[in-house]
Design a protein around this motif. Structure first.
Motif, short mmCIF file in Angstrom:
data_model
loop_
_atom_site.label_atom_id
_atom_site.label_comp_id
_atom_site.label_asym_id
_atom_site.label_seq_id
_atom_site.Cartn_x
_atom_site.Cartn_y
_atom_site.Cartn_z
N ALA A 147 0.83 -1.21 0.00
CA ALA A 147 0.00 0.00 0.00
C ALA A 147 0.87 1.26 0.00
O ALA A 147 0.60 2.23 -0.73
CB ALA A 147 -0.94 0.00 1.21
N LEU A 148 1.93 1.26 0.80
CA LEU A 148 2.82 2.43 0.86
C LEU A 148 3.58 2.61 -0.45
O LEU A 148 3.78 3.75 -0.91
CB LEU A 148 3.81 2.27 2.02
N ALA A 149 3.99 1.50 -1.06
CA ALA A 149 4.70 1.59 -2.34
C ALA A 149 3.78 2.17 -3.42
O ALA A 149 4.20 2.99 -4.24
CB ALA A 149 5.20 0.22 -2.76
N ASN A 150 2.51 1.76 -3.40
CA ASN A 150 1.56 2.29 -4.38
C ASN A 150 1.33 3.79 -4.17
O ASN A 150 1.20 4.55 -5.14
CB ASN A 150 0.23 1.54 -4.28
N ALA A 168 12.96 -1.14 -11.22
CA ALA A 168 11.78 -1.99 -11.41
C ALA A 168 10.85 -1.96 -10.20
O ALA A 168 9.63 -1.97 -10.34
CB ALA A 168 12.21 -3.42 -11.70
N ASP A 169 11.42 -1.92 -9.02
CA ASP A 169 10.63 -1.96 -7.78
C ASP A 169 10.81 -0.65 -7.03
O ASP A 169 11.89 -0.37 -6.51
CB ASP A 169 11.06 -3.15 -6.93
N ILE A 170 9.75 0.12 -6.92
CA ILE A 170 9.83 1.43 -6.26
C ILE A 170 10.15 1.30 -4.78
O ILE A 170 10.66 2.24 -4.16
CB ILE A 170 8.50 2.21 -6.46
N ALA A 171 9.86 0.12 -4.21
CA ALA A 171 10.11 -0.07 -2.77
C ALA A 171 11.44 -0.77 -2.51
O ALA A 171 11.73 -1.11 -1.36
CB ALA A 171 8.97 -0.86 -2.15
N SER A 172 12.25 -1.00 -3.53
CA SER A 172 13.54 -1.67 -3.33
C SER A 172 14.51 -0.73 -2.62
O SER A 172 14.38 0.50 -2.69
CB SER A 172 14.12 -2.10 -4.68
N PRO A 173 15.51 -1.27 -1.95
CA PRO A 173 16.48 -0.42 -1.24
C PRO A 173 17.17 0.59 -2.16
O PRO A 173 17.38 1.75 -1.77
CB PRO A 173 17.47 -1.43 -0.67
N ALA A 175 16.02 1.91 -4.98
CA ALA A 175 15.09 2.96 -5.40
C ALA A 175 14.86 3.96 -4.27
O ALA A 175 14.81 5.18 -4.50
CB ALA A 175 13.76 2.33 -5.82
N LEU A 176 14.74 3.47 -3.05
CA LEU A 176 14.53 4.37 -1.91
C LEU A 176 15.79 5.21 -1.65
O LEU A 176 15.70 6.39 -1.30
CB LEU A 176 14.16 3.57 -0.67
N ALA A 177 16.96 4.59 -1.83
CA ALA A 177 18.21 5.34 -1.66
C ALA A 177 18.32 6.43 -2.73
O ALA A 177 18.78 7.55 -2.44
CB ALA A 177 19.40 4.38 -1.75
N PHE A 178 17.90 6.12 -3.93
CA PHE A 178 17.92 7.10 -5.02
C PHE A 178 17.03 8.30 -4.68
O PHE A 178 17.40 9.45 -4.89
CB PHE A 178 17.46 6.44 -6.31
N LEU A 179 15.84 8.02 -4.15
CA LEU A 179 14.92 9.10 -3.81
C LEU A 179 15.44 9.94 -2.64
O LEU A 179 15.18 11.14 -2.57
CB LEU A 179 13.54 8.52 -3.47
N GLN A 180 16.15 9.32 -1.73
CA GLN A 180 16.74 10.08 -0.63
C GLN A 180 17.83 11.02 -1.15
O GLN A 180 17.96 12.15 -0.68
CB GLN A 180 17.32 9.13 0.42
N ARG A 181 18.62 10.53 -2.12
CA ARG A 181 19.71 11.34 -2.66
C ARG A 181 19.20 12.38 -3.67
O ARG A 181 19.70 13.50 -3.72
CB ARG A 181 20.74 10.42 -3.33
N TYR A 182 18.18 12.00 -4.44
CA TYR A 182 17.62 12.89 -5.45
C TYR A 182 16.10 13.00 -5.26
O TYR A 182 15.33 12.37 -5.99
CB TYR A 182 17.94 12.37 -6.85
#
Length: 205
Positions: A147-150, A168-173, A175-182
């Protein structure tokens, strides 16, 4: 005199029906809340009718708190698959529509007439109970994660679609690290192949 009981499980309220196993007439019909107090009330009301061991109970699920409470109280518990209940429903009313009190009676009567066709549950060991609790908790956590990933994907599609599809997976480590950095499109404006390669190497991806 013997009895059969049907419990139609609900999310917050359970419908209960107790019938005479000789002719099927209703002895008691009531509802209880899905709380510790409600389960205690269920045991008290059944105890007033007959000893627990003499009241087998039909229910549409083979596990859960109410099932464990009934087995612990000494009731023989017989799970009956929802498909069986659905197939039997037209026998009891022409419309065939679902109603909780009606299904509680149906479960009790199917147990009365065809109880020999169904297997009774046996008490589980403490280890099995603990494992079931862990599995239920894991299922809840997985549902929360999805639900949070959606929600995160929907949010990103509103202001930065690229970040939602780079991995591929928005909730993967990664992807989350990318969003924290950018965290915004502006912060990634100067992100080229070399910088992205460095970022991926830093995260062992």
């Amino acid at each position: 005199m013997g009895y059969c009981c049907g419990v139609d499980w609900g999310g917050s309220v359970h419908a209960v029906c107790v019938i005479d196993d000789a002719d099927g007439h209703v002895v008691a019909r009531f509802t209880i809340d899905h709380t510790a107090e409600g389960l205690a009330e269920l045991r008290r009301r059944l105890d007033k009718i007959a000893p627990a061991a003499t009241i087998p109970i039909a229910i549409e699920r083979p596990s859960g708190l109410i099932v464990e409470a009934l087995i612990q109280a000494g009731h023989p518990v017989v799970p009956i698959h929802p498909n069986v209940v659905k197939a039997c429903r037209p026998r009891y009313r022409a419309a065939g529509g679902k109603s909780d009190p009606g299904d509680a009676y149906l479960l009790a009567d199917v147990l009365r007439t065809d109880g020999h066709r169904f297997r009774r549950l046996t008490p589980c060991s403490d280890a099995v109970k603990a494992l079931r609790a862990l599995v239920r908790t894991r299922d809840d956590l997985v549902a929360d994660r999805v639900a949070l990933a959606n929600r995160l994907r929907s949010l990103l599609e509103g202001f930065w679609p690229g970040a939602a599809v780079i991995f591929a997976d928005i909730a993967s480590p990664i992807a989350l690290a990318f969003l924290q950095r950018y965290p915004t499109a502006d912060s990634a404006m100067r992100l080229g192949e070399k910088r992205l390669a460095v970022f991926l190497a830093r995260h062992s991806y």
